[in-house]
Design a protein around this motif. Structure first.
Motif, PDB file in Angstrom:
ATOM      1  N   SER A  24       0.823  -1.206   0.000  1.00  0.00           N
ATOM      2  CA  SER A  24       0.000   0.000   0.000  1.00  0.00           C
ATOM      3  C   SER A  24       0.860   1.260   0.000  1.00  0.00           C
ATOM      4  N   ASN A  25       2.059   1.175   0.566  1.00  0.00           N
ATOM      5  CA  ASN A  25       2.981   2.323   0.489  1.00  0.00           C
ATOM      6  C   ASN A  25       3.364   2.613  -0.964  1.00  0.00           C
ATOM      7  N   ILE A  26       3.531   1.553  -1.742  1.00  0.00           N
ATOM      8  CA  ILE A  26       3.860   1.742  -3.169  1.00  0.00           C
ATOM      9  C   ILE A  26       2.697   2.447  -3.870  1.00  0.00           C
ATOM     10  N   LEU A  27       1.472   2.004  -3.589  1.00  0.00           N
ATOM     11  CA  LEU A  27       0.300   2.653  -4.196  1.00  0.00           C
ATOM     12  C   LEU A  27       0.267   4.141  -3.840  1.00  0.00           C
ATOM     13  N   ALA A  28       0.492   4.439  -2.550  1.00  0.00           N
ATOM     14  CA  ALA A  28       0.427   5.836  -2.093  1.00  0.00           C
ATOM     15  C   ALA A  28       1.471   6.687  -2.815  1.00  0.00           C
ATOM     16  N   GLU A  29       2.684   6.161  -2.940  1.00  0.00           N
ATOM     17  CA  GLU A  29       3.777   6.896  -3.586  1.00  0.00           C
ATOM     18  C   GLU A  29       3.452   7.145  -5.067  1.00  0.00           C
ATOM     19  N   VAL A  30       2.972   6.120  -5.739  1.00  0.00           N
ATOM     20  CA  VAL A  30       2.669   6.239  -7.172  1.00  0.00           C
ATOM     21  C   VAL A  30       1.576   7.279  -7.418  1.00  0.00           C
ATOM     22  N   PHE A  31       0.478   7.196  -6.671  1.00  0.00           N
ATOM     23  CA  PHE A  31      -0.645   8.098  -6.956  1.00  0.00           C
ATOM     24  C   PHE A  31      -0.377   9.522  -6.475  1.00  0.00           C
ATOM     25  N   LEU A  32       0.430   9.677  -5.441  1.00  0.00           N
ATOM     26  CA  LEU A  32       0.829  11.035  -5.030  1.00  0.00           C
ATOM     27  C   LEU A  32       1.645  11.685  -6.141  1.00  0.00           C
ATOM     28  N   LYS A  33       2.639  10.940  -6.651  1.00  0.00           N
ATOM     29  CA  LYS A  33       3.517  11.485  -7.692  1.00  0.00           C
ATOM     30  C   LYS A  33       2.743  11.726  -8.984  1.00  0.00           C
ATOM     31  N   ALA A  34       1.650  10.967  -9.175  1.00  0.00           N
ATOM     32  CA  ALA A  34       0.833  11.163 -10.380  1.00  0.00           C
ATOM     33  C   ALA A  34      -0.108  12.360 -10.224  1.00  0.00           C
ATOM     34  N   GLY A  35      -0.034  13.036  -9.071  1.00  0.00           N
ATOM     35  CA  GLY A  35      -0.791  14.277  -8.918  1.00  0.00           C
ATOM     36  C   GLY A  35      -2.089  14.161  -8.146  1.00  0.00           C
ATOM     37  N   TYR A  36      -2.293  13.069  -7.439  1.00  0.00           N
ATOM     38  CA  TYR A  36      -3.541  12.893  -6.687  1.00  0.00           C
ATOM     39  C   TYR A  36      -3.346  13.170  -5.203  1.00  0.00           C
ATOM     40  N   ASP A  37      -4.454  13.490  -4.553  1.00  0.00           N
ATOM     41  CA  ASP A  37      -4.491  13.443  -3.097  1.00  0.00           C
ATOM     42  C   ASP A  37      -4.650  11.970  -2.734  1.00  0.00           C
ATOM     43  N   VAL A  38      -4.006  11.546  -1.661  1.00  0.00           N
ATOM     44  CA  VAL A  38      -4.094  10.136  -1.252  1.00  0.00           C
ATOM     45  C   VAL A  38      -4.327  10.051   0.252  1.00  0.00           C
ATOM     46  N   LYS A  39      -5.015   8.996   0.670  1.00  0.00           N
ATOM     47  CA  LYS A  39      -5.122   8.695   2.106  1.00  0.00           C
ATOM     48  C   LYS A  39      -5.101   7.188   2.287  1.00  0.00           C
ATOM     49  N   LYS A  40      -4.528   6.790   3.413  1.00  0.00           N
ATOM     50  CA  LYS A  40      -4.309   5.362   3.640  1.00  0.00           C
ATOM     51  C   LYS A  40      -4.417   5.117   5.137  1.00  0.00           C
ATOM     52  N   SER A  41      -5.069   4.043   5.504  1.00  0.00           N
ATOM     53  CA  SER A  41      -5.173   3.731   6.927  1.00  0.00           C
ATOM     54  C   SER A  41      -5.008   2.244   7.137  1.00  0.00           C
ATOM     55  N   GLU A  42      -4.296   1.891   8.197  1.00  0.00           N
ATOM     56  CA  GLU A  42      -4.109   0.470   8.453  1.00  0.00           C
ATOM     57  C   GLU A  42      -4.011   0.226   9.945  1.00  0.00           C
ATOM     58  N   ILE A  43      -4.212  -1.019  10.313  1.00  0.00           N
ATOM     59  CA  ILE A  43      -4.084  -1.395  11.713  1.00  0.00           C
ATOM     60  C   ILE A  43      -2.756  -2.120  11.895  1.00  0.00           C
ATOM     61  N   HIS A  44      -1.897  -1.550  12.747  1.00  0.00           N
ATOM     62  CA  HIS A  44      -0.613  -2.209  13.058  1.00  0.00           C
ATOM     63  C   HIS A  44      -0.821  -3.062  14.301  1.00  0.00           C
TER      64      HIS A  44
END
Lengths: 197, 609
Positions: A24-44
């Motif tokens: 999911s970190n890869i997804l966040a990095e890709v879509f941020l760099k592609a110009g989108y706002d991103v949000k991600k939440s997970e349970i550690h």
């Protein structure tokens, strides 16, 4: 990919230790760099101890909630079959499902107190028809030489759903997020995964 | 323009906790101390790994962390302590009085709540500390706000001479979103101590009475400031409904009801009274959406306002989510998504002790001894679940030792051989030393077992005063538990290797039966995930000898992840009928040999990976 104004919801599920968070970190990095706002939440928390792990990932022009609304996932990307089935009701009727063909038994199944669900792939196909995609992430990763890279294989397969994002953008994200000694292995894993769908 | 497309500024996707660390660095913080606790642990780790300008330490507990930060503040530096919500209970003693002394360098207390108790022993709402302690509290909703609020907290702290709380929660600290990075600015306050300030910092009654008044005056000034605070924001859209909310609840509600008007509070204490009044004048009906307690609702009702909906429909326990809010506010108009599979009926996947974990054989031994085990907080709390079921209490860090002592005092000789306390190494140093001292001092006869796995395990491997390393991995002194027990006055001190079940059972039985205080220290039992101290086992992995396994299920009693039951009738080589047998996953088995000691039929044999 959706037009501006809409938010795309990606629900990831798996078992602690499978590498869903890196994926999911890869997804966040890709879509941020592609110009989108991103949000991600997970349970550690206790996830490292083999519990179930879920990540909510959302991108769009403007994203508010870090959590996807129940029943509103555009994509389910699952790393384990039981953990896919557990979240089947989260997916929109026309949503897309990517399954990793791996089974990890939970304690009650190990103890002989419960049965691992059968025919998970068929159940998904019954509801989502042609929108179900199955990948054998571990087998592909094993061929490359490291089963740990199965998570990146799945990201490679998943990348096909976003034709406007170039392969180089995914590779850049992998390079940004991982130590150099792991670049070759994971780029290879990504490319093999991308070919698998 | 989409937020990530602006290339002039450096933008990074950050976890809320990482953004707090970044904010501290940009604010010129000089010292950060913490005790790990989900969901706050990453804050100090991020500081230690990325910001060498900040002195960072794992303190033995949250109270010490706050005191260390307070000392730095008195010496003029910006400082912070971070903890989970229950850690604030431990830290509350200094914090409640630091409200009176105030600060010199800005002082920030980060407290991370865990609604839905993903990984905690209770679900308390930390906003109550702000009202109770008369200190301001900020509540960010995403990573950018985590950074911005951290920075402004230090300005507020110095301007109003008060510690400032930053309250996060699981879905803020552990959510990621874009953050605009800025540079570090050093504080202009000189680093020095000044004896002339003693009255401000020495809380004897005559000085307390002076500061007591200062605290009340400060709250008045803070109330006025709240009305101007730039992160208390009004968004007027459809004026028929206005929502007062804060933190992640704002994001959930905004997502489901974008058409409503909003008063989003960045500061949850004190409340902006004029702003609330203005909001009530602008909208027809007000709904209050907040997680856990009716904190805002109680206060706003006490101001004399009507609340159209609040805790009458919004749950006051567990965490909120977009659908919970939608359902609560739409009532019967909410449309449930299609139920394709009854997922409640699927086998659950609770967390489990890892394959090879040193806690597994120890709790198997305790189970076989039939002991009542006063437990504690850590990975080993998982031993309360089936099949081990060998932890019988869990309250807070350090509690089990005192509880076992109390139980033995009332049970007298009846308790001998039946009761013990278990505690992890990090937890013991956090708050187990004082109750152990109590046992020795008050001539108790209970048994305490320290499960030394050489690290703080459950929160993800943080160093502590017993590991021999600092947060930045510099070698340092390590506490010797047996020597410490001796110094405290414990009469019988033993060491065991928990992987040897028979010997462990003998030693624990002897010590529980003795009419004196006992301390048992587990040795050579590092966390199986800790590479630095990896224990070597005789064989790399084990497998089942299918000719010998009688399917007795004895090895299933340890609940080891690689061991699975396979139902299939058959017979052993020597003719015993069986209903099924077990199988060991060679990939995940680490060869600890615990199951081998349990099998009566020599059916578990060494194998190669």
């Amino acid at each position: 990919m959706k037009e501006n104004g809409k938010v795309t919801n990606i629900f990831l599920s798996g078992v602690g230790g499978q590498g869903t968070i890196l994926a999911s970190n890869i997804l966040a990095e890709v879509f941020l760099k592609a110009g989108y706002d991103v949000k991600k939440s997970e349970i550690h928390g206790m996830a490292q101890r083999g519990g179930d792990v879920t990540t909510h990932f959302r991108f769009g022009k403007k994203v508010y909630s870090p959590l996807i609304k129940y029943g509103d996932a555009d994509f389910l990307l699952s790393f384990e079959l039981l953990e896919a089935l557990r979240y089947i009701n989260w997916v929109k009727p026309d949503g897309k499902v990517v399954l990793n063909r791996q089974k990890i038994y939970p304690p009650s199944v190990n103890l002989g107190l419960a049965k691992y669900p059968e025919n998970v792939e068929e159940t998904f196909k019954k509801f989502f028809k042609d929108n179900v995609y199955v990948v054998d992430g571990q087998e592909i990763a094993r061929k490359i030489g490291n089963i740990q890279a199965a998570n990146v294989v799945l990201i490679g397969a998943f990348s096909n759903f976003f034709p406007k994002i170039k392969e180089s953008q995914w590779v850049d994200a992998i390079k940004t997020l991982m130590p150099q000694k792991l670049h070759d292995l994971n780029i290879k894993a990504f490319q093999e995964g991308r070919k698998a769908l | 323009m989409p937020i990530g497309g602006n290339m002039k500024k450096e933008i990074k996707v950050m976890q809320g906790n990482s953004a707090i660390a970044r904010g501290a660095w940009e604010a010129g913080v000089r010292l950060a101390a913490a005790y790990p606790g989900t969901p706050s642990s990453e804050i100090l780790k991020e500081i230690a790994d990325n910001y060498p300008e900040i002195y960072a330490e794992w303190a033995p507990n949250e109270k010490v962390a706050v005191e260390v930060a307070s000392g730095a503040s008195i010496a003029g530096a910006r400082a912070m302590a971070s903890m989970k919500h229950v850690g604030m209970n431990v830290a509350s003693d200094p914090v409640m009085t630091l409200s009176y002394t105030g600060v010199k360098g800005g002082l920030l207390i980060v407290v991370a709540d865990d609604p839905n108790v993903h990984s905690s022993q209770n679900e308390q709402d930390s906003r109550n500390w702000a009202r109770f302690g008369k200190m301001p509290m900020l509540e960010p909703s995403d990573a950018q706000e985590c950074k911005d609020f951290t920075k402004i907290a230090f300005e507020m702290s110095e301007e109003f001479d008060t510690p400032v709380f930053l309250r996060t929660e699981t879905r803020v600290g552990h959510s990621d979103s874009p953050v605009v990075l800025e540079n570090r600015v050093e504080s202009k306050i000189p680093t020095k101590v000044d004896q002339k300030e003693a009255q401000k910092y020495t809380m004897v009654p005559i000085n307390v009475r002076v500061r007591r008044k200062v605290v009340e005056e400060r709250m008045k000034r803070l109330e006025a400031y709240a009305d101007e605070f730039k992160f208390n924001k009004m968004e007027i859209n459809d004026t028929r409904i206005g929502v007062i909310t804060s933190g992640v609840s704002y994001l959930y509600t905004k997502d489901v009801f974008p058409e409503y008007s909003y008063l989003k509070l960045g500061m949850v204490w004190p409340l902006p009274k004029k702003m609330i009044d203005e909001f009530y004048k602008k909208v027809k009906k007000v709904i209050i959406v907040e997680e856990l307690d009716p904190f805002l609702e109680t206060e706003i009702k006490a101001m004399g306002y009507k609340v159209f909906h609040g805790k009458d429909v919004i749950p006051n326990m567990y965490e909120l989510s977009p659908e919970i809010i939608e359902k609560a506010l739409k009532g019967k108009k909410y449309k449930e998504p299609e139920i394709r599979v009854k997922t409640d009926e699927l086998p659950r996947r609770p967390p489990n002790l890892c394959a090879g974990c040193s806690h597994r054989p120890l709790f198997y031994a305790l189970k076989k001894l039939g002991a009542f085990v006063f437990g504690d907080i850590g990975c080993y709390t998982l031993a309360t679940a089936p099949p081990l079921q060998a932890i019988h209490t869990t309250v807070c860090m350090g509690a089990g030792i005192g509880e076992a002592h109390g139980a033995m005092k009332v049970m007298g000789n009846e308790g001998l051989g039946k009761v013990c306390a278990v505690i992890g190494d990090s937890t013991f140093l956090h708050s187990g030393v004082t109750p152990l001292m109590d046992i020795a001092y008050n001539k108790g006869n209970s048994t305490t077992i320290i499960l030394d796995n050489r690290i703080t395990g459950m929160t993800g491997h943080q160093e502590h005063p017993g590991t021999g390393f600092t947060v930045r991995q510099e070698p340092t002194y390590a506490v010797d538990y047996a020597e410490l027990g001796k110094t405290l006055g414990i009469q019988s001190i033993r060491k065991i290797d928990p992987y040897n079940i028979k010997e462990s059972m003998e030693v624990i039985k002897e010590e529980m039966e003795k009419d004196c205080s006992s301390l048992i220290v587990c040795t050579n039992s590092p966390c199986i995930m800790l590479r630095r101290e990896k224990r070597k086992f005789e064989h790399p992995t084990y497998t089942i000898d299918e000719e010998k396994c009688r399917g007795c299920k004895a090895c299933l009693e340890i609940g080891c992840p690689p061991i699975t039951w396979i139902e299939k009738e058959g017979t052993t080589k020597d003719g015993h009928k069986r209903k099924g047998m077990v199988s060991i996953n060679k990939d995940t088995c680490v060869g600890c040999g615990v199951c081998v000691q349990i099998c009566k039929f020599d059916a578990i044999v060494p194998a190669v990976k």
